[in-house]
Design an enzyme around this catalytic site. Structure first.
Site: not given
Ligand code: INI
Length: 156
Positions: A24, A90
């Site tokens: 990611f 988050h």
């Protein structure tokens, strides 16, 4: 009175490293990996001393760090990732979970686990911390790993 001081040597020769890295944000993490490998080589290490394991995202870094630590094969583990707050509601949860879990693994297996996850407010900050204005967090993480591996070796 002379005191006894212990400090880590910045010599990577012969040290077995594991690097666990997130796919990611690989635009950034690939730069962190380049920095980490460059640091190890500049301190006398060789590419064959380094095992690199790719995971899906920062959340998975602790799982693999734990697995690698449990093998007992590595003298230091470096976790590379990039969490960008602007793009991640988050982000704090991820960062907290990752750093707590990496520390837990380090302490339970007696192996240094270095948290070199870039935590950035935005893309610009992530760029700055991945090899431009503010250095390369992967390079810094590898340097900490070299120093910590030396300290662990000295202290037995
Ligand atoms: N993973 C990251 O490494 N960085 C991020 O900024 C991020 N965001 O934005 O959510 C991220 N998410 C994926 C996460 O780490 C896990 O791979 C996924 O939730 C599967 O468990």
């Amino acid at each position: 009175m002379a005191c006894k001081e212990i400090s880590g040597q910045l010599n990577a020769a012969g040290v077995a490293f594991a690097i666990v890295i997130s796919r990611f944000n690989s635009f950034f993490t690939a730069q962190l990996l380049k920095g980490a490998l460059d640091c190890i080589e500049r301190h006398g290490g060789k590419p064959e001393q380094v095992t690199v394991v790719w995971v899906p995202g920062a959340n998975e870094l602790p799982l693999l760090a734990e697995k690698l630590a449990a093998t007992g094969k590595y003298q230091a583990i470096v976790a590379l990732g990039a969490v960008i707050r602007g793009a991640t509601a988050h982000a704090d949860l991820i960062n907290g979970q990752v750093s707590r879990s990496l520390a837990k693994t380090a302490m339970s297996h007696g192996v240094p686990v270095i948290n070199a996850v870039v935590s950035a407010e935005n893309l610009e900050q992530a760029v700055e911390r991945s090899g431009t204005k503010a250095g390369n967090k992967g390079w810094d993480g590898a340097l900490a790993a070299i120093e910590m591996a030396s300290l662990y070796k000295q202290l037995g």
